[in-house]
Design a protein around this motif. Structure first.
Motif, PDB file in Angstrom:
ATOM      1  N   LYS A 172       0.833  -1.205   0.000  1.00 22.91           N
ATOM      2  CA  LYS A 172       0.000   0.000   0.000  1.00 22.91           C
ATOM      3  C   LYS A 172       0.867   1.254   0.000  1.00 22.91           C
ATOM      4  O   LYS A 172       0.583   2.235  -0.710  1.00 22.91           O
ATOM      5  CB  LYS A 172      -0.934  -0.006   1.209  1.00 22.91           C
ATOM      6  N   ASP A 173       1.942   1.262   0.788  1.00 21.89           N
ATOM      7  CA  ASP A 173       2.822   2.428   0.856  1.00 21.89           C
ATOM      8  C   ASP A 173       3.504   2.693  -0.483  1.00 21.89           C
ATOM      9  O   ASP A 173       3.652   3.853  -0.900  1.00 21.89           O
ATOM     10  CB  ASP A 173       3.872   2.248   1.952  1.00 21.89           C
ATOM     11  N   GLU A 174       3.931   1.622  -1.164  1.00 24.43           N
ATOM     12  CA  GLU A 174       4.551   1.800  -2.477  1.00 24.43           C
ATOM     13  C   GLU A 174       3.569   2.426  -3.454  1.00 24.43           C
ATOM     14  O   GLU A 174       3.920   3.354  -4.213  1.00 24.43           O
ATOM     15  CB  GLU A 174       5.039   0.447  -3.008  1.00 24.43           C
ATOM     16  N   LEU A 175       2.352   1.929  -3.461  1.00 23.49           N
ATOM     17  CA  LEU A 175       1.358   2.441  -4.399  1.00 23.49           C
ATOM     18  C   LEU A 175       0.976   3.887  -4.067  1.00 23.49           C
ATOM     19  O   LEU A 175       0.788   4.704  -4.972  1.00 23.49           O
ATOM     20  CB  LEU A 175       0.126   1.540  -4.397  1.00 23.49           C
ATOM     21  N   LYS A 176       0.887   4.204  -2.790  1.00 27.14           N
ATOM     22  CA  LYS A 176       0.575   5.581  -2.403  1.00 27.14           C
ATOM     23  C   LYS A 176       1.676   6.546  -2.843  1.00 27.14           C
ATOM     24  O   LYS A 176       1.404   7.666  -3.296  1.00 27.14           O
ATOM     25  CB  LYS A 176       0.372   5.668  -0.887  1.00 27.14           C
ATOM     26  N   ARG A 177       2.904   6.113  -2.697  1.00 30.95           N
ATOM     27  CA  ARG A 177       4.023   6.960  -3.117  1.00 30.95           C
ATOM     28  C   ARG A 177       4.019   7.150  -4.629  1.00 30.95           C
ATOM     29  O   ARG A 177       4.282   8.245  -5.138  1.00 30.95           O
ATOM     30  CB  ARG A 177       5.342   6.332  -2.662  1.00 30.95           C
ATOM     31  N   LEU A 178       3.691   6.099  -5.353  1.00 28.63           N
ATOM     32  CA  LEU A 178       3.588   6.200  -6.808  1.00 28.63           C
ATOM     33  C   LEU A 178       2.453   7.139  -7.200  1.00 28.63           C
ATOM     34  O   LEU A 178       2.609   7.976  -8.105  1.00 28.63           O
ATOM     35  CB  LEU A 178       3.359   4.818  -7.405  1.00 28.63           C
ATOM     36  N   ILE A 179       1.327   7.014  -6.535  1.00 27.39           N
ATOM     37  CA  ILE A 179       0.181   7.874  -6.828  1.00 27.39           C
ATOM     38  C   ILE A 179       0.532   9.344  -6.614  1.00 27.39           C
ATOM     39  O   ILE A 179       0.151  10.211  -7.416  1.00 27.39           O
ATOM     40  CB  ILE A 179      -1.029   7.459  -5.969  1.00 27.39           C
ATOM     41  N   ALA A 180       1.261   9.632  -5.556  1.00 29.04           N
ATOM     42  CA  ALA A 180       1.658  11.012  -5.282  1.00 29.04           C
ATOM     43  C   ALA A 180       2.455  11.599  -6.449  1.00 29.04           C
ATOM     44  O   ALA A 180       2.250  12.758  -6.848  1.00 29.04           O
ATOM     45  CB  ALA A 180       2.469  11.084  -3.991  1.00 29.04           C
ATOM     46  N   LEU A 181       3.345  10.810  -7.016  1.00 35.14           N
ATOM     47  CA  LEU A 181       4.121  11.274  -8.162  1.00 35.14           C
ATOM     48  C   LEU A 181       3.239  11.432  -9.396  1.00 35.14           C
ATOM     49  O   LEU A 181       3.380  12.405 -10.150  1.00 35.14           O
ATOM     50  CB  LEU A 181       5.256  10.292  -8.465  1.00 35.14           C
ATOM     51  N   CYS A 182       2.327  10.507  -9.592  1.00 35.82           N
ATOM     52  CA  CYS A 182       1.429  10.594 -10.746  1.00 35.82           C
ATOM     53  C   CYS A 182       0.564  11.851 -10.671  1.00 35.82           C
ATOM     54  O   CYS A 182       0.355  12.545 -11.692  1.00 35.82           O
ATOM     55  CB  CYS A 182       0.549   9.351 -10.825  1.00 35.82           C
TER      56      CYS A 182
END
Length: 393
Positions: free
Chosen positions: A183-193
């Motif tokens: 979940k943390d990896e995906l949240k960090r990716l979403i922030a960049l997107c």
């Protein structure tokens, strides 16, 4: 509860199976063990087979469209299995996830726009970008000390900015590495997107294959803004071994994106849904949970078997630890062979047919993808043949 026997070997050589019956077409020896194409060698749940038989017995195969019971089955599965309740109107049916990715690329980007993929990754991603006239941006996954793939967020941000990326195609869980992103990896990716206004197509076709200690996180509900800028691709095809029936469930929360996607569907004439595949999907999601739970135990035991066999007998070959999926990523680079030599050795000496690593892109060289969705006796035979070939090398 029915107990399923996944040790049963089913002969698929005289069928239309791409994996088993077309060795001559792919110029491989007839006596190789086929462990490449990502379908399984297990019979689908009884209820799925019965639903297909019932549809056949009715005998009329006219134009069809989903009814309320179809939407209910799909949404109920997503709710119970993945803790996300998408709305009915978000769902668009396509003949497959690869088809949906190509449609999404055309709907969400313009010719020459930059589209990012994270490699090594399922090779049709690259084909979909290039063949639709978009600029391919290849982002290399990092290899952690635990020998798992990780997202390189600094590199992602650098490429987002430099290449003006418009769309990211995300494989979650990851094929061929078997990573279940946290979940943390995906949240960090979403922030960049969101920072760089990058839309996302999340391929979640393997989301039902997750092993103990790991948890698949649905991409869309993690962030409300991202939910309006993403397309989530799901299907019963991998889970219940019904890929040949041709049906995927694509969730598009944003009405504007959904309209654009549907227009591209219509322009390609993809407005008819397969009647038999809908019946199979409903049955799978309504009655297939017990079958799946037993299958997951079996697949995990297959993964453990291969990992242990290599560690004890062939330590020069490393298998990436598997969080999920039924696809194992094997590192043969210590053998010192070129990819061409490795392919030839495995086909003609070890007599096993795997997917060649270089087709998956960056860092694929020297690797192979092994399909462990088969009876354990087949895996044991493959490992013994591999060991014998290397012993005699």
């Amino acid at each position: 509860m029915t107990t399923y026997n996944f040790d049963t070997c089913i002969d698929r050589t005289n069928t239309t199976s791409i994996k088993h019956a077309f060795k001559e077409k792919y110029h491989v020896p007839q006596d190789v063990l086929p462990l490449w194409v990502a379908d399984m060698d297990f019979r689908s749940p009884d209820e799925v087979c019965q639903a297909v038989e019932k549809a056949g017995a009715f005998g009329i195969f006219g134009y069809s469209s989903p009814k309320e019971d179809y939407y209910h089955a799909v949404i109920d599965w997503m709710t119970k299995r993945h803790h996300w309740t998408p709305k009915k109107e978000w769902l668009v049916c396509t003949p497959g996830v690869v088809c949906a990715i190509s449609i999404a690329i055309k709907a969400l980007t313009k010719p020459e726009d930059s589209v990012m993929i994270m490699q090594p990754v399922y090779h049709p991603f690259k084909n979909a970008v290039v063949r639709n006239g978009r600029k391919l941006v290849e982002n290399p996954l990092a290899l952690g000390e635990d020998h798992r793939f990780y997202m390189d967020f600094d590199k992602i941000e650098e490429q987002f900015a430099k290449e003006q990326v418009k769309l990211l195609i995300l494989c979650t869980p990851h094929n061929p590495g078997g990573r279940v992103w946290t979940k943390d990896e995906l949240k960090r990716l979403i922030a960049l997107c969101l920072k760089y206004k990058v839309k996302v197509v999340a391929d979640e076709i393997h989301h039902d294959f997750v092993f103990p200690g790991h948890e698949h996180t649905e991409f869309a509900p993690l962030n409300k803004e991202m939910q309006e800028n993403c397309i989530v691709c799901t299907a019963p095809s991998k889970t219940f071994n019904i890929a040949g029936l041709g049906l995927s469930n694509i969730f598009i929360p944003n009405s504007g994106l959904r309209t654009a996607f549907q227009e591209e569907m219509d322009s390609a004439g993809l407005d008819i849904i397969n009647l038999v595949s809908m019946e199979a999907c409903k049955a799978a999601y309504a009655y297939g949970a017990d079958w799946l739970e037993q299958l997951l135990v079996y697949i995990k035991e297959n993964a453990d078997y291969v990992q242990n066999f290599l560690a004890v007998n062939l330590p020069q070959i490393a298998m990436m630890p598997l969080d999920g999926t039924y696809l194992a990523w094997l590192d043969f680079s210590a053998l010192g062979m070129t990819q061409e030599e490795l392919n030839d050795f495995l086909l003609n000496k070890a007599k096993i047919w795997l997917n060649s690593g270089e087709i998956f892109g960056i860092n694929g060289e020297g690797h192979m993808r092994l399909n462990i969705g088969c009876p354990r006796s087949v895996l044991k035979q493959a490992m013994e043949q591999l060991k014998a070939a290397l012993d005699n090398r």
